[in-house]
Design a protein around this motif. Structure first.
Motif, PDB file in Angstrom:
ATOM      1  N   ASP A  18       0.892  -1.255   0.058  1.00 40.42           N
ATOM      2  CA  ASP A  18       0.046  -0.202   0.006  1.00 40.42           C
ATOM      3  C   ASP A  18       0.880   1.179   0.061  1.00 40.42           C
ATOM      4  N   ALA A  19       2.031   1.330   0.736  1.00 41.51           N
ATOM      5  CA  ALA A  19       2.741   2.388   1.054  1.00 41.51           C
ATOM      6  C   ALA A  19       3.724   2.544  -0.545  1.00 41.51           C
ATOM      7  N   ILE A  20       3.988   1.440  -1.490  1.00 44.45           N
ATOM      8  CA  ILE A  20       4.534   1.640  -2.699  1.00 44.45           C
ATOM      9  C   ILE A  20       3.476   2.172  -3.309  1.00 44.45           C
ATOM     10  N   VAL A  21       2.347   1.980  -3.574  1.00 45.90           N
ATOM     11  CA  VAL A  21       1.284   2.429  -4.516  1.00 45.90           C
ATOM     12  C   VAL A  21       1.110   3.914  -4.212  1.00 45.90           C
ATOM     13  N   GLU A  22       1.178   4.206  -3.020  1.00 45.41           N
ATOM     14  CA  GLU A  22       0.899   5.776  -2.558  1.00 45.41           C
ATOM     15  C   GLU A  22       1.923   6.383  -3.038  1.00 45.41           C
ATOM     16  N   ARG A  23       3.507   6.066  -2.890  1.00 45.82           N
ATOM     17  CA  ARG A  23       4.524   6.805  -3.172  1.00 45.82           C
ATOM     18  C   ARG A  23       4.667   6.816  -4.675  1.00 45.82           C
ATOM     19  N   THR A  24       4.349   5.761  -5.361  1.00 42.53           N
ATOM     20  CA  THR A  24       4.857   5.635  -6.581  1.00 42.53           C
ATOM     21  C   THR A  24       3.736   6.126  -7.775  1.00 42.53           C
ATOM     22  N   VAL A  25       2.497   6.020  -7.366  1.00 37.91           N
ATOM     23  CA  VAL A  25       1.238   6.331  -8.143  1.00 37.91           C
ATOM     24  C   VAL A  25       0.223   7.386  -7.574  1.00 37.91           C
ATOM     25  N   PHE A  26      -0.291   6.864  -6.638  1.00 41.63           N
ATOM     26  CA  PHE A  26      -1.399   7.843  -5.986  1.00 41.63           C
ATOM     27  C   PHE A  26      -0.802   9.278  -5.784  1.00 41.63           C
ATOM     28  N   GLY A  27       0.287   9.295  -4.916  1.00 38.70           N
ATOM     29  CA  GLY A  27       0.974  10.597  -4.487  1.00 38.70           C
ATOM     30  C   GLY A  27       1.240  11.643  -5.694  1.00 38.70           C
ATOM     31  N   PRO A  28       2.190  11.007  -6.583  1.00 32.94           N
ATOM     32  CA  PRO A  28       2.740  11.721  -7.578  1.00 32.94           C
ATOM     33  C   PRO A  28       1.544  12.432  -8.583  1.00 32.94           C
ATOM     34  N   LEU A  29       0.369  11.526  -8.768  1.00 35.11           N
ATOM     35  CA  LEU A  29      -0.621  12.032  -9.542  1.00 35.11           C
ATOM     36  C   LEU A  29      -1.615  12.771  -9.047  1.00 35.11           C
ATOM     37  N   GLY A  30      -1.410  12.835  -7.568  1.00 32.55           N
ATOM     38  CA  GLY A  30      -2.425  13.869  -7.011  1.00 32.55           C
ATOM     39  C   GLY A  30      -3.736  13.069  -6.589  1.00 32.55           C
ATOM     40  N   GLU A  70       0.252  -4.821  12.297  1.00 32.48           N
ATOM     41  CA  GLU A  70       1.439  -4.235  13.139  1.00 32.48           C
ATOM     42  C   GLU A  70       2.672  -5.192  12.881  1.00 32.48           C
ATOM     43  N   ASN A  71       2.621  -6.245  12.850  1.00 25.46           N
ATOM     44  CA  ASN A  71       3.841  -7.006  12.829  1.00 25.46           C
ATOM     45  C   ASN A  71       4.094  -7.738  11.364  1.00 25.46           C
ATOM     46  N   TYR A  72       3.372  -7.172  10.348  1.00 20.34           N
ATOM     47  CA  TYR A  72       3.386  -7.667   9.013  1.00 20.34           C
ATOM     48  C   TYR A  72       4.838  -7.101   8.565  1.00 20.34           C
ATOM     49  N   VAL A  73       5.450  -8.293   7.975  1.00 19.93           N
ATOM     50  CA  VAL A  73       6.877  -8.167   7.106  1.00 19.93           C
ATOM     51  C   VAL A  73       6.665  -8.094   5.574  1.00 19.93           C
ATOM     52  N   PRO A  74       6.899  -6.868   5.192  1.00 21.61           N
ATOM     53  CA  PRO A  74       6.966  -6.666   3.667  1.00 21.61           C
ATOM     54  C   PRO A  74       7.896  -7.517   2.685  1.00 21.61           C
ATOM     55  N   GLY A  75       7.114  -8.289   1.891  1.00 20.96           N
ATOM     56  CA  GLY A  75       7.938  -9.110   1.129  1.00 20.96           C
ATOM     57  C   GLY A  75       7.454 -10.650   1.601  1.00 20.96           C
ATOM     58  N   THR A  76       6.452 -10.794   2.328  1.00 24.40           N
ATOM     59  CA  THR A  76       6.170 -12.255   2.557  1.00 24.40           C
ATOM     60  C   THR A  76       4.658 -12.683   1.931  1.00 24.40           C
ATOM     61  N   ASN A  77       3.724 -11.533   2.129  1.00 22.31           N
ATOM     62  CA  ASN A  77       2.458 -12.325   1.540  1.00 22.31           C
ATOM     63  C   ASN A  77       1.599 -10.923   1.306  1.00 22.31           C
ATOM     64  N   ALA A  78       1.938 -10.012   0.244  1.00 20.98           N
ATOM     65  CA  ALA A  78       1.049  -8.864  -0.184  1.00 20.98           C
ATOM     66  C   ALA A  78      -0.342  -9.202  -0.525  1.00 20.98           C
ATOM     67  N   SER A  79      -0.649 -10.355  -0.640  1.00 20.08           N
ATOM     68  CA  SER A  79      -2.254 -11.070  -0.727  1.00 20.08           C
ATOM     69  C   SER A  79      -3.121 -10.065  -0.039  1.00 20.08           C
ATOM     70  N   VAL A  80      -2.697  -9.584   1.232  1.00 19.23           N
ATOM     71  CA  VAL A  80      -3.388  -9.066   2.072  1.00 19.23           C
ATOM     72  C   VAL A  80      -3.975  -7.769   1.748  1.00 19.23           C
ATOM     73  N   PHE A  81      -3.481  -6.961   0.754  1.00 21.66           N
ATOM     74  CA  PHE A  81      -3.741  -6.084   0.074  1.00 21.66           C
ATOM     75  C   PHE A  81      -4.708  -6.022  -1.029  1.00 21.66           C
ATOM     76  N   SER A  82      -4.979  -7.319  -1.337  1.00 21.65           N
ATOM     77  CA  SER A  82      -5.767  -7.586  -2.719  1.00 21.65           C
ATOM     78  C   SER A  82      -5.188  -7.020  -3.749  1.00 21.65           C
ATOM     79  N   PRO A  83      -4.009  -7.073  -4.148  1.00 23.66           N
ATOM     80  CA  PRO A  83      -3.414  -6.211  -5.428  1.00 23.66           C
ATOM     81  C   PRO A  83      -4.146  -6.490  -6.810  1.00 23.66           C
ATOM     82  N   GLN A  84      -5.027  -7.754  -6.639  1.00 26.51           N
ATOM     83  CA  GLN A  84      -5.700  -8.067  -8.039  1.00 26.51           C
ATOM     84  C   GLN A  84      -6.933  -7.274  -8.290  1.00 26.51           C
ATOM     85  N   GLY A  85      -7.657  -6.822  -7.182  1.00 30.34           N
ATOM     86  CA  GLY A  85      -8.634  -6.053  -7.345  1.00 30.34           C
ATOM     87  C   GLY A  85      -9.049  -5.164  -6.038  1.00 30.34           C
ATOM     88  N   GLY A  86      -8.230  -4.810  -5.224  1.00 31.86           N
ATOM     89  CA  GLY A  86      -8.777  -4.034  -3.952  1.00 31.86           C
ATOM     90  C   GLY A  86      -8.621  -2.704  -3.717  1.00 31.86           C
TER      91      GLY A  86
END
Length: 395
Positions: free
Chosen positions: A176-188, A241-257
């Motif tokens: 979620d932080a990646i998408v905010e930094r690379t897409v949402f934020g730059p495009l306003g 809170e204890n999620y470790v990036p790079g283990t299971n980003a499915s929790v963010f539903s990148p396919q449709g969330g």
């Protein structure tokens, strides 16, 4: 007696009108390189409260989320964090391999293009507390007869959690932080994944998704913060809170969330019209994205031209069931379908115009074999939108 009968009818009629089926929430936004404007905004966003939908109310856009994921990936390619043709195992720290082809690497380009050999037969939602690595070890998750890169095109949601997890592993950031930094934020624009990071004001304006029966499908108040908004395994706590990036980003539903309003989605669409003129992507990644759609997929009725999470529709050859717009001009973008919703982000790059839309309470497909293709309501909606645009322009 006559007076009493008339009075009774006057009392009954308002009740009958109130009981009429609510108009499904529908928003259509037109855009060009210079701006965005609502064309159709109608229907009820929340039937319980009676709140009518507004032009930028956030909604789950389903598989258009994959196109946003592709933009985030390409931005990281430009940063030198990932490479499209590298073995994703190098980022994850464990081997991603098709069981029958242990020597064939899996790449981000293959995953984004649905050519990695992954398929959805083993499922694609890996809840918080479960393992992406274990899911990819299941033989049912793979096409058995050809290696990644040579496997035929097969639209698979399972590839998206792999891509998102690779991006996390390469950056140390949550998806979620990646998408905010690379897409949402730059495009306003304001957007989020599974409501993570959305403001309280956005959450209050959520579009509830209904099935054609009127049944609530997603994003009613029980499905919104502060309640749990991510898939969670049984006996696991709903906490990142204890999620470790790079283990299971499915929790963010990148396919449709992704949740985002159509005005903001249109701003992302504008980027495809401006991409040759600004520095959001480098020339190299821009060319990789646009040239990817020239790959044709035999045996497909809908995904005939599909590249790095980018599709081409309305091809004039007539060999594909991908006609959406009445004028038949080729457009690029992505469709979305889930929980009674149909959505789309489509750009006519040559004309410098585009459409972002969603509509709700759409009837389901009639059979499991009926995959791909646009619903008649979508086609009628685009005809109506094009007619309104023509009237407004005086054509």
């Amino acid at each position: 007696m006559t007076f009493r009968l008339i009075a009774a009818l006057l009392l009954i009629l308002p009740m009958t009108a109130h009981a009429a089926e609510p108009v499904p929430a529908t928003v259509v936004i037109a855009f060009d390189r210079e701006g965005v404007r609502p064309i159709i905004v109608e229907g009820v966003a929340d039937r319980e409260s009676g709140r009518e939908v507004e032009a930028n109310d956030p909604v789950r856009i389903a598989s258009i989320s994959k196109l946003i994921m592709a933009l985030a990936t390409l931005r990281l390619v430009d940063e030198g964090k990932v490479a499209l043709d590298a073995d994703v195992s190098d980022y994850l720290g464990w081997q991603v391999r098709s069981p029958n082809f242990p020597d064939a690497k899996v790449t981000l380009a293959q995953l984004l293009s649905h050519r990695s050999g992954l398929r959805d037969r083993a499922g694609y939602v890996i809840p918080l507390g479960e393992s992406l690595q274990e899911k990819l070890a299941e033989p049912e998750a793979w096409y058995a007869d050809a290696p990644p890169g040579e496997a035929p095109f097969e639209y698979a949601n399972l590839g998206s959690p792999v891509v998102a997890t690779v991006l996390e592993a390469a950056t140390g950031e949550s998806y979620d932080a990646i998408v905010e930094r690379t897409v949402f934020g730059p495009l306003g624009v304001e957007g989020c994944l599974n409501w993570i990071g959305c403001s309280e004001e956005q959450v209050k304006r959520a579009v509830v998704l209904y099935r054609d029966t009127g049944e609530i499908a997603r994003d009613d108040p029980a499905d919104l913060p502060p309640n749990c908004t991510v898939p969670v395994a049984e006996d696991s706590e709903c906490s990142l809170e204890n999620y470790v990036p790079g283990t299971n980003a499915s929790v963010f539903s990148p396919q449709g969330g992704v949740r985002i309003g159509m005005m903001d989605l249109a701003k992302i669409g504008q980027q495809f019209l401006k991409s040759v003129d600004d520095n959001f992507l480098t020339d190299e990644t821009t060319m990789a994205l646009f040239f990817s759609i020239f790959e044709r997929h035999e045996g497909q009725d809908f995904f005939c031209s599909y590249g790095l999470a980018l599709q081409s529709i309305d091809n004039s050859s007539g060999r594909c069931e991908d006609n959406l717009f009445p004028n038949g001009r080729i457009r690029i973008g992505h469709a979305g379908e889930a929980y009674g919703l149909r959505s789309g982000l489509w750009m006519d790059v040559r004309a410098g115009t585009g459409i972002a839309y969603f509509t709700t309470a759409v009837p389901p497909r009639q059979s499991a074999e009926d995959e791909g293709g646009f619903d008649p309501r979508e086609i009628a909606l685009m005809e109506r939108a094009q007619r309104l645009l023509s009237e407004q322009s005086g054509d």
